[in-house]
Design a protein around this motif. Structure first.
Motif, PDB file in Angstrom:
ATOM      1  N   SER A 122       0.758  -1.307   0.094  1.00 49.52           N
ATOM      2  CA  SER A 122       0.125  -0.034  -0.430  1.00 49.52           C
ATOM      3  C   SER A 122       0.908   1.459   0.017  1.00 49.52           C
ATOM      4  CB  SER A 122      -1.245   0.074   0.743  1.00 49.52           C
ATOM      5  OG  SER A 122      -2.188   1.203   1.141  1.00 49.52           O
ATOM      6  N   LEU A 123       2.065   1.168   0.718  1.00 47.35           N
ATOM      7  CA  LEU A 123       2.782   2.639   0.655  1.00 47.35           C
ATOM      8  C   LEU A 123       3.089   2.683  -0.948  1.00 47.35           C
ATOM      9  CD1 LEU A 123       4.698   4.440   2.266  1.00 47.35           C
ATOM     10  CD2 LEU A 123       6.504   2.785   2.506  1.00 47.35           C
ATOM     11  N   SER A 126       0.666   4.487  -2.304  1.00 45.65           N
ATOM     12  CA  SER A 126       0.077   5.643  -2.440  1.00 45.65           C
ATOM     13  C   SER A 126       1.853   6.217  -2.696  1.00 45.65           C
ATOM     14  CB  SER A 126       0.694   5.517  -0.851  1.00 45.65           C
ATOM     15  OG  SER A 126      -0.532   4.774  -0.545  1.00 45.65           O
ATOM     16  N   GLU A 171      -3.286   9.355  -0.162  1.00 45.06           N
ATOM     17  CA  GLU A 171      -4.305   9.543   1.307  1.00 45.06           C
ATOM     18  C   GLU A 171      -5.094   7.674  -0.449  1.00 45.06           C
ATOM     19  OE1 GLU A 171      -5.242  12.158   3.376  1.00 45.06           O
ATOM     20  OE2 GLU A 171      -3.653  12.357   4.899  1.00 45.06           O
ATOM     21  N   ARG A 173      -4.744   6.466  -2.902  1.00 48.00           N
ATOM     22  CA  ARG A 173      -3.484   5.270  -3.504  1.00 48.00           C
ATOM     23  C   ARG A 173      -3.823   4.472  -2.266  1.00 48.00           C
ATOM     24  NH1 ARG A 173      -1.565   9.263  -6.468  1.00 48.00           N
ATOM     25  NH2 ARG A 173       0.627   9.346  -5.301  1.00 48.00           N
ATOM     26  N   ASP A 174      -3.817   5.164  -1.191  1.00 49.32           N
ATOM     27  CA  ASP A 174      -3.198   3.876   0.519  1.00 49.32           C
ATOM     28  C   ASP A 174      -4.730   3.011   1.152  1.00 49.32           C
ATOM     29  OD1 ASP A 174      -2.600   2.656   3.051  1.00 49.32           O
ATOM     30  OD2 ASP A 174      -1.970   4.318   4.208  1.00 49.32           O
ATOM     31  N   TRP A 175      -5.213   2.057   0.725  1.00 50.71           N
ATOM     32  CA  TRP A 175      -5.811   1.427   0.830  1.00 50.71           C
ATOM     33  C   TRP A 175      -6.659   0.701   1.980  1.00 50.71           C
ATOM     34  CZ3 TRP A 175      -2.850  -1.018  -3.029  1.00 50.71           C
ATOM     35  CH2 TRP A 175      -2.161  -2.528  -2.730  1.00 50.71           C
ATOM     36  N   SER A 184      -0.419   5.958   9.565  1.00 44.79           N
ATOM     37  CA  SER A 184      -1.193   5.343   8.161  1.00 44.79           C
ATOM     38  C   SER A 184       0.551   5.480   7.909  1.00 44.79           C
ATOM     39  CB  SER A 184      -1.367   6.454   6.948  1.00 44.79           C
ATOM     40  OG  SER A 184      -0.124   7.716   7.182  1.00 44.79           O
ATOM     41  N   VAL A 185       1.598   4.936   6.880  1.00 49.37           N
ATOM     42  CA  VAL A 185       2.319   3.841   6.190  1.00 49.37           C
ATOM     43  C   VAL A 185       2.869   5.388   5.692  1.00 49.37           C
ATOM     44  CG1 VAL A 185       2.039   2.258   5.801  1.00 49.37           C
ATOM     45  CG2 VAL A 185       0.894   3.341   3.944  1.00 49.37           C
ATOM     46  N   LEU A 186       2.016   6.698   5.359  1.00 47.32           N
ATOM     47  CA  LEU A 186       2.488   8.199   5.248  1.00 47.32           C
ATOM     48  C   LEU A 186       3.396   8.905   5.637  1.00 47.32           C
ATOM     49  CD1 LEU A 186      -0.432   8.464   2.566  1.00 47.32           C
ATOM     50  CD2 LEU A 186       1.661   7.970   1.868  1.00 47.32           C
TER      51      LEU A 186
END
Length: 211
Positions: A122-123, A126, A171, A173-175, A184-186
């Motif tokens: 997911s990262l 994203s 965000e 694109r982060d599922w 979050s991974v962001l």
């Protein structure tokens, strides 16, 4: 069949990083050089995937696009060599959760745990290929000294530097699903990176299956 995966980034003194490097770097290099791994990476770099919400739309099954999606999923799944090394089964004397993550100050660790999903996948979706290529290591795995952390910080900052519109798109694109108290991974990776650089610590990142 269900599974649970985790991706963690933790900061440690260089004395610890030296021990982790001896144990982890050979497995990370084995995953990086696994047949097909580089081909999957370059294929994604050449042709970024569309919005994940369209991946399995009617009419795409069996298409070249589906092949690209499955290639990306294989690329961003925990590497088999690191996975076997860190799960506490292949080597009963080393389990990354207990031996690397447990006990770390919250300012010096980020862990993303998910059922039937992968944080690195997911990262990367994203960020997109260009930003993901700025991150050190191989598909979410790395062992870096304090000096290497400081040297890489500008590239990491660039990978996570967004305008408001870019951030909203990333965000989208982060599922992954996050609880109210989860980063979050962001957000987690650049936070831990900045703190490690500030405090003169190295960084260890590991992706693996928990079950």
């Amino acid at each position: 069949m269900g599974f649970m995966s985790a991706w963690g980034i933790s900061a440690h003194p260089d004395t610890v990083m030296a021990e982790l490097a001896l144990r982890l770097l050979p497995a990370m290099e084995a995953d990086r050089t696994t047949p097909g791994a580089q081909e999957r990476w370059h294929a994604w770099q050449r042709a970024p995937l569309p919005d994940h919400r369209t991946w399995y739309a009617a009419g795409r099954l069996g298409s070249a696009e589906e092949d690209a999606i499955e290639s990306f999923r294989e690329l961003t799944t925990p590497g088999s060599h690191v996975d076997r090394l860190c799960d506490g089964v292949a080597d009963p004397d080393f389990y990354v959760v207990d031996d690397v993550w447990v006990g770390r100050d919250l300012g010096h660790i980020f862990v993303s745990v998910h059922s039937k999903d992968y944080a690195v996948a997911s990262l990367f979706q994203s960020l997109g290929p260009a930003r993901a290529a700025l991150l050190p290591g191989w598909c979410g795995n790395f062992v870096l000294t304090a000096a290497e952390v400081r040297e890489a910080l500008p590239r990491v900052e660039a990978a996570f530097a967004f305008t408001p519109a870019e951030r909203a798109a990333a965000e989208g694109r982060d599922w992954l699903y996050y609880g109210a108290d989860e980063e979050s991974v962001l957000d987690g990776p650049p936070r831990v990176w900045r703190n490690a650089a500030r405090d003169g610590l190295g960084l260890c990142a590991v992706a693996l299956h928990l079950t």
